[in-house]
Design a protein around this motif. Structure first.
Motif, mmCIF file in Angstrom:
data_model
loop_
_atom_site.group_PDB
_atom_site.id
_atom_site.type_symbol
_atom_site.label_atom_id
_atom_site.label_comp_id
_atom_site.label_asym_id
_atom_site.label_seq_id
_atom_site.Cartn_x
_atom_site.Cartn_y
_atom_site.Cartn_z
ATOM 1 N N SER A 2 63.677 56.420 77.075
ATOM 2 C CA SER A 2 62.385 57.021 77.339
ATOM 3 C C SER A 2 62.352 58.393 76.692
ATOM 4 C CB SER A 2 62.141 57.145 78.842
ATOM 5 O OG SER A 2 62.077 55.862 79.434
ATOM 6 N N GLU A 104 62.958 55.617 67.473
ATOM 7 C CA GLU A 104 62.965 54.168 67.305
ATOM 8 C C GLU A 104 63.139 53.532 68.670
ATOM 9 O OE1 GLU A 104 65.015 52.411 63.902
ATOM 10 O OE2 GLU A 104 65.574 54.440 63.263
ATOM 11 N N ALA A 105 62.179 52.705 69.055
ATOM 12 C CA ALA A 105 62.217 52.049 70.364
ATOM 13 C C ALA A 105 61.438 50.743 70.292
ATOM 14 C CB ALA A 105 61.612 52.954 71.433
ATOM 15 N N ASP A 106 61.998 49.719 70.916
ATOM 16 C CA ASP A 106 61.339 48.401 70.992
ATOM 17 C C ASP A 106 60.924 47.890 69.619
ATOM 18 O OD1 ASP A 106 61.580 48.450 73.776
ATOM 19 O OD2 ASP A 106 59.706 49.558 73.995
ATOM 20 N N GLY A 107 61.752 48.140 68.626
ATOM 21 C CA GLY A 107 61.488 47.640 67.288
ATOM 22 C C GLY A 107 60.464 48.427 66.502
ATOM 23 N N LYS A 109 59.119 52.227 64.869
ATOM 24 C CA LYS A 109 59.629 53.508 64.385
ATOM 25 C C LYS A 109 58.486 54.509 64.344
ATOM 26 C CE LYS A 109 62.566 55.387 60.701
ATOM 27 N NZ LYS A 109 63.236 55.068 59.400
#
Length: 224
Positions: A2, A104-107, A109
């Motif tokens: 997060s 970068e998170a959950d695929g 950017k």
């Protein structure tokens, strides 16, 4: 992970108080935050020299060090009112200090930038911004007697504010869109921008743009 975002608090130059911001930041680890990105202009002016330290800086800076010690990764993206922080006494809470950073998170950017100077046609502002952050300005500000350096800093800040005034009157959506499309082509999905002090979001070729509200307006921590 997060990731929390704060942009444009302008502490010391707005009605917002540093205690309000510190209270919110100290709640972040318990809220599941693992990374904080400060997207520039957290103080009305922040110079990497203790001689220019303000009460707001004296309140917030120790809180950032405490958060670092609690395991929070903190990145600082410099705004137009931030000067010479890299390598200064104020660099210690930050994992990185620069003109941009990525998430970068959950695929997906995301590119995060402050947002000033992204319009190449705004040559006057870009010149004064470059000059204010140049090696020459650094040498003058950090080596002149404080009273003289403060006057020079105030004049430079005022000139930057005047030359950037037209962007304060109208959100330059066309310039932001051109900038975002060029950066999205590098492989980003979203470009997040501060600086303009009003929230907005729209789709562009290759992804989307998100403009953060100024914290001094919303008093709200944002999230990626």
């Amino acid at each position: 992970m997060s990731v929390a975002l704060v942009a444009d608090a302008h502490l010391g130059g707005s009605s917002a108080t540093p205690e309000e911001l510190v209270a919110q930041l100290e709640e972040l680890p318990a809220a599941g935050c693992r990374r904080l990105v400060l997207l520039g202009d957290i103080f009305h002016v922040w110079v990497g020299d203790r001689r220019f330290e303000t009460p707001a800086i004296r309140t917030v800076f120790p809180a950032l060090e405490r958060l670092r010690d609690r395991g929070l990764a903190i990145d600082y993206v410099e705004g137009n009112r931030d000067f010479f922080l890299t390598g200064s006494v104020y660099a210690t809470p930050f994992r990185t200090i620069g003109t941009e950073t990525t998430v970068e998170a959950d695929g997906a950017k995301t590119l995060l930038v402050h947002g000033d100077g992204l319009d190449p046609s705004d040559r006057q502002y870009r010149f004064w911004r470059w000059l204010s952050k140049s090696a020459l300005s650094r040498a003058l500000i950090l080596n002149l007697p404080r009273s003289i350096a403060q006057r020079a800093l105030d004049r430079t800040e005022a000139r930057i504010a005047r030359t950037n005034f037209r962007h304060r009157q109208r959100l330059p959506r066309e310039a932001i869109t051109r900038y975002a499309e060029a950066r999205l082509a590098e492989g980003f999905d979203t470009v997040v921008v501060g600086h303009f002090h009003e929230p907005a979001e729209w789709e562009v070729a290759g992804g989307r743009v998100r403009i953060l509200d100024a914290w001094f307006n919303s008093r709200r921590v944002e999230w990626v």
